[in-house]
Design a protein around this motif. Sequence first.
Motif, short mmCIF file in Angstrom:
data_model
loop_
_atom_site.label_atom_id
_atom_site.label_comp_id
_atom_site.label_asym_id
_atom_site.label_seq_id
_atom_site.Cartn_x
_atom_site.Cartn_y
_atom_site.Cartn_z
N LEU A 178 78.14 109.54 -129.38
CA LEU A 178 78.29 110.87 -129.96
C LEU A 178 79.76 111.24 -130.15
O LEU A 178 80.09 112.08 -130.99
CB LEU A 178 77.61 111.90 -129.07
CG LEU A 178 76.12 111.66 -128.81
CD1 LEU A 178 75.60 112.63 -127.75
CD2 LEU A 178 75.33 111.79 -130.10
N GLY A 179 80.63 110.63 -129.36
CA GLY A 179 82.06 110.90 -129.46
C GLY A 179 82.85 109.94 -128.58
O GLY A 179 82.34 109.45 -127.57
N THR A 180 84.07 109.66 -129.01
CA THR A 180 84.96 108.76 -128.26
C THR A 180 86.33 109.40 -128.15
O THR A 180 86.89 109.86 -129.14
CB THR A 180 85.10 107.40 -128.98
OG1 THR A 180 83.81 106.79 -129.04
CG2 THR A 180 86.06 106.48 -128.26
N ARG A 181 86.88 109.42 -126.95
CA ARG A 181 88.25 109.90 -126.71
C ARG A 181 89.11 108.66 -126.51
O ARG A 181 88.99 107.95 -125.52
CB ARG A 181 88.29 110.80 -125.48
CG ARG A 181 89.69 111.22 -125.01
CD ARG A 181 90.41 112.07 -126.05
NE ARG A 181 91.33 113.01 -125.46
CZ ARG A 181 92.62 112.77 -125.22
NH1 ARG A 181 93.14 111.60 -125.50
NH2 ARG A 181 93.38 113.70 -124.71
N VAL A 182 89.97 108.37 -127.49
CA VAL A 182 90.87 107.23 -127.40
C VAL A 182 92.07 107.61 -126.54
O VAL A 182 92.66 108.68 -126.72
CB VAL A 182 91.33 106.78 -128.81
CG1 VAL A 182 92.35 105.65 -128.71
CG2 VAL A 182 90.13 106.34 -129.64
N ASP A 216 91.42 102.44 -122.04
CA ASP A 216 91.86 102.83 -123.39
C ASP A 216 90.93 103.79 -124.11
O ASP A 216 91.25 104.24 -125.20
CB ASP A 216 92.11 101.59 -124.25
CG ASP A 216 90.89 100.70 -124.43
OD1 ASP A 216 89.89 100.90 -123.70
OD2 ASP A 216 90.94 99.82 -125.28
N LYS A 217 89.77 104.13 -123.50
CA LYS A 217 88.91 105.15 -124.12
C LYS A 217 87.77 105.50 -123.18
O LYS A 217 87.49 104.80 -122.21
CB LYS A 217 88.36 104.67 -125.46
CG LYS A 217 87.43 103.47 -125.38
CD LYS A 217 86.97 103.07 -126.77
CE LYS A 217 86.17 101.79 -126.74
NZ LYS A 217 85.66 101.43 -128.07
N PHE A 227 93.02 110.18 -113.72
CA PHE A 227 93.53 111.12 -114.72
C PHE A 227 92.36 111.76 -115.45
O PHE A 227 91.27 111.20 -115.51
CB PHE A 227 94.48 110.42 -115.70
CG PHE A 227 93.83 109.31 -116.49
CD1 PHE A 227 93.27 109.56 -117.73
CD2 PHE A 227 93.78 108.02 -115.99
CE1 PHE A 227 92.66 108.55 -118.46
CE2 PHE A 227 93.18 107.00 -116.71
CZ PHE A 227 92.62 107.26 -117.94
N THR A 228 92.59 112.95 -116.01
CA THR A 228 91.55 113.70 -116.72
C THR A 228 92.04 114.00 -118.13
O THR A 228 93.16 114.45 -118.32
CB THR A 228 91.23 115.02 -115.99
OG1 THR A 228 90.82 114.70 -114.66
CG2 THR A 228 90.12 115.78 -116.70
N ARG A 229 91.16 113.75 -119.10
CA ARG A 229 91.44 114.08 -120.49
C ARG A 229 90.21 114.77 -121.07
O ARG A 229 89.09 114.52 -120.65
CB ARG A 229 91.78 112.83 -121.33
CG ARG A 229 93.06 112.13 -120.89
CD ARG A 229 94.28 113.03 -121.11
NE ARG A 229 95.52 112.40 -120.70
CZ ARG A 229 96.04 112.48 -119.49
NH1 ARG A 229 95.42 113.14 -118.54
NH2 ARG A 229 97.20 111.90 -119.22
#
Length: 133
Positions: free
Chosen positions: A80-84, A68-69, A95-97
């Motif tokens: 420093l940053g989170t991709r939800v 989920d992140k 998978f790539t985000r």
Amino acid sequence: MKMFTDLKNLFGIFIYLLICGTFVLTSSPVWAGEADVLDVKIAKTDADMFRFSVTVRHEDQGWDHYADKWDVLDMDGNVLGTRVLMHPHDNEQPFTRSMKISIPMHVKKVTVRAHDKVHGYGGAEIVLKLPNS
């Protein structure tokens, strides 16, 4: 002859328990394991901006158990940053985000880790040096 029948019955019970145990384990949400970071590509886009493209693998099993992140941390453990990740990727593995993150100029190396809804953190992480730092 009775001993042979008893052994045959025990063997049958063993096989039955083995099949039931296998079914329980493979249908359990815990079976999917932890989310692993497989690859990270970083591109510097501005003085303090970086684009992270992160490849994650996790055996997503629907809405109750999925990656989920993913996070980018400095070497002191500060996020420093989170991709939800808003949905499971049952049929898209790995998978790539991507995400752009502003990173303070003093940070030279980062850790990228992934998270899933059941296990939290704990899968494979990647530590890497920022480009041009």
